[in-house]
Design a protein around this motif. Structure first.
Motif, short mmCIF file in Angstrom:
data_model
loop_
_atom_site.label_atom_id
_atom_site.label_comp_id
_atom_site.label_asym_id
_atom_site.label_seq_id
_atom_site.Cartn_x
_atom_site.Cartn_y
_atom_site.Cartn_z
N LYS A 285 0.83 -1.21 0.00
CA LYS A 285 0.00 0.00 0.00
C LYS A 285 0.87 1.26 0.00
O LYS A 285 0.59 2.22 -0.72
N GLU A 286 1.91 1.24 0.81
CA GLU A 286 2.79 2.40 0.92
C GLU A 286 3.53 2.66 -0.39
O GLU A 286 3.67 3.81 -0.83
N TYR B 123 -6.11 6.27 -3.21
CA TYR B 123 -4.69 6.63 -3.34
C TYR B 123 -4.47 7.50 -4.58
O TYR B 123 -3.65 8.42 -4.55
#
Length: 139
Positions: free
Chosen positions: A83-84, A121
């Motif tokens: 995710k990061e 995102y």
């Protein structure tokens, strides 16, 4: 005891007509209720809906393809990412002019959450053009 009984023969006839005043009152109340309630029930936002068309995706080398499989794993151009890393990669690509398009390929059996996270995102990174890749319907 205040009961008045008439002894005379003049008022002994019964009034056999129907008193319609309560009926008219009820009908007027119902009419007012419906006049107020119908516009509330039928209230819709006036929008012009688009025509359905399926435009084939033009694959460009600068386009970013993000895939989400059935297990919820995310892939950046066929490479697994966390995710990061996904957010960092999107933030790195956002300032490029012209900005690349992000194409999201979500598995039919995947949950909504991982796909929604990719869209969130993209918004956080400032990506403007996001599209979903689907299979064409077979007739």
């Amino acid at each position: 005891m205040g009961m008045n009984i008439s002894e005379g023969g003049d008022n002994t006839e019964l009034n056999s007509t129907i008193n319609t005043t309560p009926l008219v009152d009820v009908m007027l109340v119902l009419l007012i209720v419906f006049l107020i309630a119908v516009p509330v029930v039928l209230k819709t936002v006036p929008v012009q809906l688009p025509n359905v068309s399926n435009i084939p995706t033009q694959s460009k080398p600068e386009n970013i393809v993000i895939a989400v499989d059935a297990a919820g794993e995310t892939y950046w151009n066929n490479v697994p990412v966390t995710k990061e890393d996904l957010l960092a990669n999107l933030r790195a690509k956002a300032p490029i002019k012209p900005q690349p398009e992000v194409h999201i390929r979500g598995d039919l059996n995947s949950r909504y959450e991982p796909v929604g996270r990719v869209v969130a995102y993209c918004q956080k990174a400032g990506i403007v053009r996001v599209g979903f890749i689907t299979s064409p319907e077979h007739h």
